[in-house]
Design a protein around this motif. Structure first.
Motif, PDB file in Angstrom:
ATOM      1  N   ALA A 101       0.830  -1.209   0.000  1.00 51.28           N
ATOM      2  CA  ALA A 101       0.000   0.000   0.000  1.00 51.28           C
ATOM      3  C   ALA A 101       0.861   1.254   0.000  1.00 51.28           C
ATOM      4  O   ALA A 101       0.534   2.255  -0.649  1.00 51.28           O
ATOM      5  CB  ALA A 101      -0.928  -0.005   1.217  1.00 51.28           C
ATOM      6  N   VAL A 102       1.981   1.210   0.735  1.00 54.67           N
ATOM      7  CA  VAL A 102       2.895   2.356   0.756  1.00 54.67           C
ATOM      8  C   VAL A 102       3.458   2.622  -0.633  1.00 54.67           C
ATOM      9  O   VAL A 102       3.523   3.762  -1.104  1.00 54.67           O
ATOM     10  CB  VAL A 102       4.035   2.130   1.765  1.00 54.67           C
ATOM     11  CG1 VAL A 102       5.091   3.216   1.619  1.00 54.67           C
ATOM     12  CG2 VAL A 102       3.494   2.099   3.188  1.00 54.67           C
ATOM     13  N   VAL A 103       3.876   1.550  -1.319  1.00 54.18           N
ATOM     14  CA  VAL A 103       4.433   1.686  -2.667  1.00 54.18           C
ATOM     15  C   VAL A 103       3.397   2.252  -3.620  1.00 54.18           C
ATOM     16  O   VAL A 103       3.706   3.061  -4.501  1.00 54.18           O
ATOM     17  CB  VAL A 103       4.953   0.326  -3.174  1.00 54.18           C
ATOM     18  CG1 VAL A 103       5.383   0.436  -4.633  1.00 54.18           C
ATOM     19  CG2 VAL A 103       6.113  -0.145  -2.319  1.00 54.18           C
ATOM     20  N   ALA A 104       2.130   1.896  -3.430  1.00 53.65           N
ATOM     21  CA  ALA A 104       1.068   2.285  -4.369  1.00 53.65           C
ATOM     22  C   ALA A 104       0.784   3.772  -4.359  1.00 53.65           C
ATOM     23  O   ALA A 104       0.230   4.306  -5.329  1.00 53.65           O
ATOM     24  CB  ALA A 104      -0.213   1.514  -4.052  1.00 53.65           C
ATOM     25  N   ASP A 125      -2.879   8.407 -10.008  1.00 48.18           N
ATOM     26  CA  ASP A 125      -4.310   8.181 -10.136  1.00 48.18           C
ATOM     27  C   ASP A 125      -4.879   7.998  -8.735  1.00 48.18           C
ATOM     28  O   ASP A 125      -4.845   6.909  -8.160  1.00 48.18           O
ATOM     29  CB  ASP A 125      -4.575   6.950 -11.002  1.00 48.18           C
ATOM     30  CG  ASP A 125      -6.057   6.749 -11.282  1.00 48.18           C
ATOM     31  OD1 ASP A 125      -6.888   7.367 -10.585  1.00 48.18           O
ATOM     32  OD2 ASP A 125      -6.382   5.977 -12.205  1.00 48.18           O
ATOM     33  N   LEU A 126      -5.404   9.093  -8.142  1.00 47.24           N
ATOM     34  CA  LEU A 126      -5.835   9.074  -6.744  1.00 47.24           C
ATOM     35  C   LEU A 126      -6.946   8.059  -6.516  1.00 47.24           C
ATOM     36  O   LEU A 126      -6.922   7.325  -5.521  1.00 47.24           O
ATOM     37  CB  LEU A 126      -6.289  10.463  -6.316  1.00 47.24           C
ATOM     38  CG  LEU A 126      -6.761  10.595  -4.860  1.00 47.24           C
ATOM     39  CD1 LEU A 126      -5.638  10.231  -3.909  1.00 47.24           C
ATOM     40  CD2 LEU A 126      -7.259  12.013  -4.593  1.00 47.24           C
ATOM     41  N   ASP A 127      -7.914   8.004  -7.416  1.00 53.13           N
ATOM     42  CA  ASP A 127      -9.018   7.059  -7.231  1.00 53.13           C
ATOM     43  C   ASP A 127      -8.507   5.614  -7.193  1.00 53.13           C
ATOM     44  O   ASP A 127      -8.968   4.806  -6.382  1.00 53.13           O
ATOM     45  CB  ASP A 127     -10.046   7.210  -8.353  1.00 53.13           C
ATOM     46  CG  ASP A 127     -10.875   8.480  -8.193  1.00 53.13           C
ATOM     47  OD1 ASP A 127     -11.026   8.933  -7.037  1.00 53.13           O
ATOM     48  OD2 ASP A 127     -11.360   9.008  -9.200  1.00 53.13           O
ATOM     49  N   ALA A 128      -7.537   5.300  -8.068  1.00 50.24           N
ATOM     50  CA  ALA A 128      -6.982   3.947  -8.085  1.00 50.24           C
ATOM     51  C   ALA A 128      -6.236   3.643  -6.786  1.00 50.24           C
ATOM     52  O   ALA A 128      -6.338   2.539  -6.235  1.00 50.24           O
ATOM     53  CB  ALA A 128      -6.048   3.777  -9.283  1.00 50.24           C
ATOM     54  N   ALA A 159      -1.516   9.965   0.383  1.00 48.28           N
ATOM     55  CA  ALA A 159      -1.951   9.967  -1.016  1.00 48.28           C
ATOM     56  C   ALA A 159      -2.782  11.202  -1.327  1.00 48.28           C
ATOM     57  O   ALA A 159      -2.610  11.838  -2.375  1.00 48.28           O
ATOM     58  CB  ALA A 159      -2.762   8.700  -1.308  1.00 48.28           C
ATOM     59  N   LEU A 160      -3.698  11.576  -0.412  1.00 48.10           N
ATOM     60  CA  LEU A 160      -4.524  12.769  -0.622  1.00 48.10           C
ATOM     61  C   LEU A 160      -3.662  14.028  -0.625  1.00 48.10           C
ATOM     62  O   LEU A 160      -3.874  14.941  -1.430  1.00 48.10           O
ATOM     63  CB  LEU A 160      -5.601  12.865   0.460  1.00 48.10           C
ATOM     64  CG  LEU A 160      -6.746  11.861   0.354  1.00 48.10           C
ATOM     65  CD1 LEU A 160      -7.567  11.829   1.646  1.00 48.10           C
ATOM     66  CD2 LEU A 160      -7.642  12.214  -0.825  1.00 48.10           C
ATOM     67  N   ALA A 161      -2.684  14.088   0.299  1.00 49.05           N
ATOM     68  CA  ALA A 161      -1.801  15.254   0.347  1.00 49.05           C
ATOM     69  C   ALA A 161      -0.961  15.351  -0.920  1.00 49.05           C
ATOM     70  O   ALA A 161      -0.763  16.439  -1.475  1.00 49.05           O
ATOM     71  CB  ALA A 161      -0.903  15.180   1.579  1.00 49.05           C
ATOM     72  N   THR A 167      -1.878  18.809  -7.732  1.00 53.53           N
ATOM     73  CA  THR A 167      -2.849  19.743  -8.313  1.00 53.53           C
ATOM     74  C   THR A 167      -2.345  21.174  -8.195  1.00 53.53           C
ATOM     75  O   THR A 167      -2.439  21.961  -9.145  1.00 53.53           O
ATOM     76  CB  THR A 167      -4.208  19.603  -7.603  1.00 53.53           C
ATOM     77  OG1 THR A 167      -4.690  18.274  -7.782  1.00 53.53           O
ATOM     78  CG2 THR A 167      -5.222  20.587  -8.173  1.00 53.53           C
ATOM     79  N   ASP A 168      -1.790  21.523  -7.014  1.00 54.88           N
ATOM     80  CA  ASP A 168      -1.255  22.881  -6.821  1.00 54.88           C
ATOM     81  C   ASP A 168      -0.095  23.143  -7.782  1.00 54.88           C
ATOM     82  O   ASP A 168       0.026  24.252  -8.333  1.00 54.88           O
ATOM     83  CB  ASP A 168      -0.785  23.064  -5.376  1.00 54.88           C
ATOM     84  CG  ASP A 168      -1.947  23.141  -4.400  1.00 54.88           C
ATOM     85  OD1 ASP A 168      -3.084  23.373  -4.863  1.00 54.88           O
ATOM     86  OD2 ASP A 168      -1.726  22.947  -3.195  1.00 54.88           O
TER      87      ASP A 168
END
Length: 384
Positions: A11-14, A19-22, A159-161, A167-168
């Motif tokens: 999960a860390v590697v991912a 692709d945030l949704d993925a 991931a969200l950050a 995006t910024d």
């Protein structure tokens, strides 16, 4: 335990996937597998902090999810977790008085585990896991499950950050590209069009014979068309300097004022520092007044052909030594005529004095006039 650790590392590697949704979908699947939950979801809290504006889920058949209508809005038990972002375990949702909002046809859910998604103290959302398989831990989530969920929530937060930073960065790149295009248009295209117009005007002035009247008329028409093209390009430049969705700060107002009061004079507007953030309210009103008066005088009285307007919000006020905004208007005109009315300049001097700033107008060694006006950024305006 070894299998759990391996899944966490995966999960860390991912999270390097853009692709945030993925990424979130993969984290949810990992969470449900690791704690033995039938359903999983991740809700991203809205900007006002009152509900959810993003909701990713797993475990539910697409047809069932579609039949439920709108996604959860962050009420009931989900709302409790938003209001108090701490790990929450509920053994039986059907016995919880806050477990409301399940629409008809919603799959039965009894056990519940929710943990906040936090990055550097800021809550981005929450990870929800429900309906633990009955053959594991009597169908109830454990403290160990909560720790695993918190680890995955931390990964989700990263991931969200990362997505927000990406995006910024994209937005910044777009704005920088817009600024580059705007500068190229102003510094190259407009100047060349302006020079072409002056050349045509000079050529028109050399035509005197009656049989050249038609040529003069056509040249005048071309000059008029060039003026319109320059105005159109300036309008485009002003649009490029204003970010999408912006209601227009000081920088936008400066460009509008310059366009209105300089006419055909070739004008460059430069800003330094975060003028839209640092120069606001009545101070912004004074800066606009200074630029309006300075450019108007340069064109109407000084008959300037070129102007440079600079607004610097990173300067130091020469009178007080405080952080200040400095306005400078340079022109190549004939200067201030003797006996000319100075009421407008007197008003600018008064604005500077009320703010504990400075004001002066002087001749430039290379010709023309320089107007300088400054005021401390944190000045208190004197009464009167």
């Amino acid at each position: 335990m070894e299998a759990r650790l391996r899944r966490l590392l995966d999960a860390v590697v991912a999270i390097n996937d853009l692709d945030l949704d993925a990424v979130l979908q993969g984290l949810l699947q990992a969470a449900t597998d690791l704690v033995g939950a039938r359903y999983g979801a991740l809700g991203v809290i809205s900007a006002d902090g009152r509900g959810l504006d993003r909701f990713v889920h797993t475990g539910m058949d697409p047809e069932v999810a579609a039949s439920l209508g709108h996604l959860p809005e962050g009420r009931g038990v989900l709302g409790r977790l938003i209001a108090d972002p701490r790990p929450l375990r509920v053994d039986d949702l059907t016995a919880d008085p806050q477990a409301v909002g399940f629409p008809p046809g919603h799959p039965p859910m009894r056990s519940f585990l929710g943990v906040p998604v936090v990055v550097r103290g800021e809550v981005f959302g929450n990870l929800y896991l429900t309906e633990k398989f009955p053959d594991r831990d009597a169908g109830c989530f454990t403290r160990e499950d909560s720790e695993v969920a918190q680890a995955l929530a931390a990964i989700a937060g990263t991931a969200l950050a990362n997505a927000a930073l990406h995006t910024d960065a994209q937005r910044l790149a777009v704005l920088e590209d817009r600024d580059r295009i705007a500068h190229d248009l102003h510094d190259h295209v407009i100047q060349r069009l302006f020079a072409a117009g002056l050349s045509l005007q000079a050529l028109n002035a050399r035509l005197h014979r009656p049989d050249e009247e038609e040529v003069r008329t056509r040249l005048a028409g071309v000059v008029s068309q060039l003026d319109e093209v320059v105005r159109d390009i300036r309008t485009t430049i002003f649009g490029l300097h204003t970010s999408p969705g912006s209601d227009g700060g000081l920088r936008r107002q400066l460009l509008t004022v310059v366009e209105e009061f300089t006419g055909r004079a070739a004008t460059t507007v430069r800003t330094t520092g975060a003028v839209d953030v640092l120069v606001t309210g009545t101070l912004a009103t004074d800066v606009i007044a200074v630029v309006r008066e300075g450019t108007s005088n340069a064109v109407r009285h000084g008959r300037a052909a070129h102007l440079v307007v600079t607004v610097d919000a990173t300067a130091t006020d020469p009178a007080s030594g405080a952080d200040a905004v400095v306005v400078q208007v340079d022109d190549d005109g004939v200067g201030i005529e003797a006996g000319a009315a100075r009421s407008g300049l007197a008003g600018l001097e008064q604005r500077a004095e009320r703010r504990g700033g400075t004001f002066e107008v002087r001749q430039r060694p290379e010709g023309g006039t320089r107007l300088l006006w400054s005021a401390p950024l944190d000045a208190v305006v004197a009464a009167g």
